[in-house]
Design a protein around this motif. Structure first.
Motif, PDB file in Angstrom:
ATOM      1  N   ILE A  89      -7.248   2.010  -7.773  1.00 30.62           N
ATOM      2  CA  ILE A  89      -8.195   2.669  -6.859  1.00 30.62           C
ATOM      3  C   ILE A  89      -7.657   2.542  -5.444  1.00 30.62           C
ATOM      4  N   SER A  90      -7.208   3.654  -4.889  1.00 28.34           N
ATOM      5  CA  SER A  90      -6.749   3.617  -3.496  1.00 28.34           C
ATOM      6  C   SER A  90      -7.609   4.572  -2.674  1.00 28.34           C
ATOM      7  N   ARG A  91      -7.304   4.675  -1.396  1.00 24.75           N
ATOM      8  CA  ARG A  91      -8.130   5.543  -0.546  1.00 24.75           C
ATOM      9  C   ARG A  91      -7.845   7.010  -0.792  1.00 24.75           C
ATOM     10  N   THR A  92      -6.607   7.304  -1.198  1.00 28.59           N
ATOM     11  CA  THR A  92      -6.234   8.714  -1.343  1.00 28.59           C
ATOM     12  C   THR A  92      -6.320   9.213  -2.784  1.00 28.59           C
ATOM     13  N   PHE A  93      -6.138   8.321  -3.766  1.00 25.83           N
ATOM     14  CA  PHE A  93      -6.225   8.768  -5.160  1.00 25.83           C
ATOM     15  C   PHE A  93      -6.659   7.620  -6.062  1.00 25.83           C
ATOM     16  N   SER A  94      -7.078   7.990  -7.278  1.00 33.51           N
ATOM     17  CA  SER A  94      -7.344   7.017  -8.329  1.00 33.51           C
ATOM     18  C   SER A  94      -6.477   7.382  -9.504  1.00 33.51           C
ATOM     19  N   LYS A  95      -6.012   6.382 -10.222  1.00 32.89           N
ATOM     20  CA  LYS A  95      -5.158   6.674 -11.357  1.00 32.89           C
ATOM     21  C   LYS A  95      -5.580   5.826 -12.546  1.00 32.89           C
ATOM     22  N   GLU A 107      -0.203   7.816 -21.378  1.00 33.71           N
ATOM     23  CA  GLU A 107      -1.021   8.917 -20.877  1.00 33.71           C
ATOM     24  C   GLU A 107      -1.485   8.544 -19.468  1.00 33.71           C
ATOM     25  N   GLU A 108      -1.493   9.512 -18.560  1.00 35.20           N
ATOM     26  CA  GLU A 108      -1.994   9.192 -17.223  1.00 35.20           C
ATOM     27  C   GLU A 108      -2.908  10.292 -16.686  1.00 35.20           C
ATOM     28  N   GLN A 109      -3.807   9.889 -15.845  1.00 41.83           N
ATOM     29  CA  GLN A 109      -4.735  10.840 -15.238  1.00 41.83           C
ATOM     30  C   GLN A 109      -4.902  10.468 -13.765  1.00 41.83           C
ATOM     31  N   ARG A 110      -4.760  11.452 -12.905  1.00 44.98           N
ATOM     32  CA  ARG A 110      -4.849  11.197 -11.463  1.00 44.98           C
ATOM     33  C   ARG A 110      -6.043  11.948 -10.891  1.00 44.98           C
ATOM     34  N   PHE A 111      -6.685  11.341  -9.952  1.00 47.62           N
ATOM     35  CA  PHE A 111      -7.847  11.969  -9.333  1.00 47.62           C
ATOM     36  C   PHE A 111      -7.734  11.819  -7.821  1.00 47.62           C
ATOM     37  N   GLU A 112      -7.747  12.929  -7.119  1.00 47.66           N
ATOM     38  CA  GLU A 112      -7.672  12.898  -5.652  1.00 47.66           C
ATOM     39  C   GLU A 112      -9.001  12.380  -5.110  1.00 47.66           C
TER      40      GLU A 112
END
Ligand SMILES: [Zn+2]
Length: 407
Positions: A89-95, A107-112
């Motif tokens: 969990i970062s300020r710019t994205f979550s992974k 498997e990976e999923q990124r969320f802005e």
């Protein structure tokens, strides 16, 4: 089967975990090497290895070179007996990463992250993503060994709480019992740690710092996050779980300098972060300085970090000069740290270093010019890391395994 072994509290159980952990940390070891690293008697260790092979947790991964006689077998962990998840969990994205036990992402999923990314929204996203990933890969939920979460501090790692991180684009990130919230949905171990520490440990385990034991990991973007490993141990501020993070952003690099948000003058945060850089460029543009950015925006107030990145690519003189000045402060801060801790490797990560090569290069040059005057023989290697944006999430998976194998 691994779950059952993790629950054992007998001496034999502890030894089994120790053997497994040694092989997890360093693949392709022989029985003699494993016995040496665990300090177990060879015969005891050999029996435990056989047992772990029999139940499928270890396998024979090859043979050691030998000048004659029987070749010794090497062992590695079977990486697909169970799985772990790492959440960053970062300020710019979550992974979210689903990984095998040797921390290879399946498997990976990124969320802005944006102004709608409140804790409720994001926790729902993490839960749904994990369920979907498990289902898609035909993995039973009972095979999920644990979930590691890496986040921005301040954290209460013992109680699994994200306390009050600054500069999140959405509101509500205050005193979030993230571990308990995730545990409501999964009957598995959930562990929380600082992203800078998990990224550091991932780069040390399988990335750019494999042969190093004294490492800095610095992530520079909206803020500055510093992880320190000295002689193989991750340093934590006094106060342990509640000690907070190292405040490298508030290291003073100019005692007569700009005012920082903390109230002091001349902190690194006031110079070499994305907000500080953007503010400085805006100030120059408002005063009428010449720049290609004028062609890209209608109003100076619209200027963002990405405008500066593309201006640098176009060799815009104003932005080049400001980035060089910014790097001077960043390099000075690095030199201060090197002078105190003598690391062998420094990983410079995050958008400031990743997207502004000029900033990366100039920071290193300044740091070297300064520390070499004091320690001409001290060799420090700089790198942007090998795991990129995934480092913290991979490390989060590692931290949950470290935790399970240490108790
Ligand atoms: Zn400050």
């Amino acid at each position: 089967m691994l779950k059952e072994i993790l629950e054992l509290t007998t001496q034999k159980g502890i030894n089994l975990k120790e053997v497994y952990n040694v092989v997890r940390n360093e693949s392709d070891l022989t029985k003699v090497e494993i016995a040496e690293k665990t300090n177990l008697k060879f015969s005891t260790c050999a029996r435990l290895i056989e047992e772990l092979v029999e139940i499928g947790l270890l396998y024979e991964s090859g043979e050691a070179h030998s000048s004659g006689g029987r070749k010794a077998k090497k062992y590695a962990i079977t990486s697909t007996t169970n799985y772990v998840v790492g959440i960053d969990i970062s300020r710019t994205f979550s992974k979210v990463l689903l990984m095998t036990l040797d921390l290879n992402p399946i498997e990976e999923q990124r969320f802005e992250m944006n102004e709608t990314s409140t804790p409720d929204v994001m926790i729902k996203f993490y839960i749904n993503t994990i369920h979907t990933m498990l289902k898609k890969n035909g993995i039973e939920e009972s095979s999920l060994l644990g979930i590691g979460i890496s986040a921005i501090g301040p954290l209460d790692t013992k109680n699994g709480i994200i306390k009050k991180p600054l500069h999140f684009p959405a509101s509500g990130w205050e005193d979030i019992p993230i571990v308990d919230r995730v545990k409501e949905y999964f009957d598995t171990e959930v562990v929380l740690d600082y992203g800078e520490n998990s990224a550091l440990s991932a780069e040390q385990r399988q990335g750019a710092a494999k042969s190093d034991s004294s490492i800095f990991h610095i992530n520079k973007g909206v803020g500055i996050r510093l992880g320190i490993m000295l002689n193989g141990e991750i340093l934590r501020p006094r106060g342990g779980d509640k000690g907070g993070a190292f405040g490298q952003g508030h290291m003073v690099v100019d005692i007569h300098g700009r005012k920082c948000t903390c109230g002091n003058y001349g902190c690194m945060n006031a110079y070499s972060t994305i907000p500080a850089l953007v503010k400085e460029v805006k100030n120059h543009l408002k005063r009428g300085a010449d720049s290609v950015i004028h062609d890209q925006v209608d109003n100076v107030s619209e200027v963002s970090f990405s405008h500066i990145v593309s201006a640098i690519e176009e060799k815009d003189q104003l932005c080049e000069q400001i980035v060089k000045d910014t790097a001077y402060y960043s390099g000075t801060g690095l030199a201060n740290l090197i002078t105190i801790f003598h690391p062998s490797k420094i990983i410079l990560s995050g958008p400031m270093y990743r997207e502004l090569k000029l900033f990366y290069d100039m920071s290193i040059e300044t740091a070297m010019n300064r520390y070499k005057k004091l320690f001409p023989d001290l060799e420090v290697t700089f790198t942007q890391g090998e795991l990129g944006e995934n480092a913290a999430a991979i490390g989060a998976g590692g931290i949950v395994l470290d935790y399970l194998l240490s108790v």
